[in-house]
Design an enzyme around this catalytic site. Structure first.
Site, PDB file in Angstrom:
ATOM      1  N   GLU A   1      -7.483  -4.388   9.100  1.00  0.00           N
ATOM      2  CA  GLU A   1      -7.251  -2.926   8.510  1.00  0.00           C
ATOM      3  C   GLU A   1      -6.804  -3.225   6.849  1.00  0.00           C
ATOM      4  O   GLU A   1      -6.559  -3.990   6.687  1.00  0.00           O
ATOM      5  CB  GLU A   1      -5.419  -3.468   8.887  1.00  0.00           C
ATOM      6  CG  GLU A   1      -4.961  -1.608   8.811  1.00  0.00           C
ATOM      7  CD  GLU A   1      -3.184  -1.568   9.473  1.00  0.00           C
ATOM      8  OE1 GLU A   1      -3.232  -0.768   9.996  1.00  0.00           O
ATOM      9  OE2 GLU A   1      -3.056  -3.043  10.270  1.00  0.00           O
TER      10      GLU A   1
ATOM     11  N   LYS B   1      -6.405   5.498  13.285  1.00  0.00           N
ATOM     12  CA  LYS B   1      -4.404   4.704  13.285  1.00  0.00           C
ATOM     13  C   LYS B   1      -3.414   6.050  13.839  1.00  0.00           C
ATOM     14  O   LYS B   1      -3.556   6.931  13.780  1.00  0.00           O
ATOM     15  CB  LYS B   1      -4.084   4.059  12.637  1.00  0.00           C
ATOM     16  CG  LYS B   1      -2.784   3.075  12.946  1.00  0.00           C
ATOM     17  CD  LYS B   1      -2.734   2.391  11.831  1.00  0.00           C
ATOM     18  CE  LYS B   1      -1.671   1.206  12.762  1.00  0.00           C
ATOM     19  NZ  LYS B   1      -0.870   0.158  11.935  1.00  0.00           N
TER      20      LYS B   1
ATOM     21  N   CYS C   1      -4.540  -2.767  14.252  1.00  0.00           N
ATOM     22  CA  CYS C   1      -2.366  -3.232  14.422  1.00  0.00           C
ATOM     23  C   CYS C   1      -1.395  -2.634  15.557  1.00  0.00           C
ATOM     24  O   CYS C   1      -1.882  -3.215  16.409  1.00  0.00           O
ATOM     25  CB  CYS C   1      -2.388  -2.752  12.549  1.00  0.00           C
ATOM     26  SG  CYS C   1      -1.191  -4.192  11.983  1.00  0.00           S
TER      27      CYS C   1
END
Length: 257
Positions: free
Chosen positions: A41, A109, A143
């Site tokens: 990430e 994300k 994540c």
């Protein structure tokens, strides 16, 4: 398909240095037969770049994505890597799938973690972002996204066979639970492969847990890294090898709402 997971210690705020390290890993991965390299990430700016993150953010048509596409083309391996994306008047915590022979694919994300991310980034709506590469359907999460079972199930129901997860899991008393128990469960309950690729070491703001892993549909780990070392992991992704597991554990077929 052989894939590689690059657990790395990124330099916060130094995109040139981080791109050089990704390039080196891409060449090593390709030399070992990998067709895909997954980096962590925000691997390009460094997760701990802090307030500099907004200045490092670039549009999808910017130099970072172009550089990753060129590395992919020259090394002969597709690359999935996290970067800070400037788009639509906002900054996103994004990952780009760069294959020098095709148009890049961007995933943003959806589940931001903590005040650090919420102060820097806008959240995107959850989606099923899937790319096809080498005959494999690859879903993308970042994540914290993978810690919500709904996100993984959405991708599995959309036909993903491998879910690639660039991550920045911090060192904590529950990091091993996430990396070594939750990730294999996500793979098992959806009968997919999961590549969970973390940072290691420390930067000016964070200490990272390492513990990158590639989990198989039966819940076994095909490859795993320690807590501290830069590591290039490899695994061969062959969905047909796990047909018996899928038949014995048909969660997607039997799911009811």
């Amino acid at each position: 398909m052989r894939i590689a997971a690059f657990q790395m210690k990124a330099a916060g705020g130094d995109q040139a240095a981080n791109l050089a390290r990704i390039e080196k890993a891409a060449r090593e991965a390709s030399a070992d037969g990998a067709e895909l390299l997954v980096a962590p990430e925000l691997a390009v700016p460094g997760y701990g770049a802090g307030d500099e993150m907004r200045n490092l953010a670039e549009p999808p048509g910017g130099e970072v994505v172009a550089r990753l596409a060129l590395i992919s083309l020259e090394a002969g391996v597709a690359i999935l890597a996290g970067f800070a994306e400037a788009a639509e008047g906002s900054t996103y915590n994004s990952a780009v799938f760069a294959d020098g022979r095709k148009e890049p694919v961007i995933y943003r994300k959806s589940h931001l973690y903590g005040d650090y991310e919420r102060n820097l980034f806008a959240a995107e709506r959850p989606s099923a972002c899937i790319v096809e590469h080498g005959g494999l359907r690859i879903g993308i999460l970042i994540c914290y996204d993978v810690e919500f079972p709904e996100n993984v199930r959405r991708l599995a129901q959309a036909g993903a066979e491998l879910i690639a997860v660039p991550t920045a899991l911090p060192a904590s008393d529950h990091a091993e639970l996430i990396a070594r128990k939750m990730i294999p469960v996500r793979a098992f309950e959806n009968q997919v492969f999961v590549a969970y690729v973390n940072h290691c070491g420390t930067d000016e703001l964070f200490s990272y847990a390492g513990l990158s892993a590639i989990a198989a549909p039966n819940g076994n780990l095909l490859a795993e890294a320690d807590e501290k070392s830069d590591t290039l992991l490899f695994a061969d992704i062959r969905p047909e090898d796990f047909a018996a597991s899928a038949a014995a554990n048909p969660y997607l077929r039997d799911l009811q709402f």
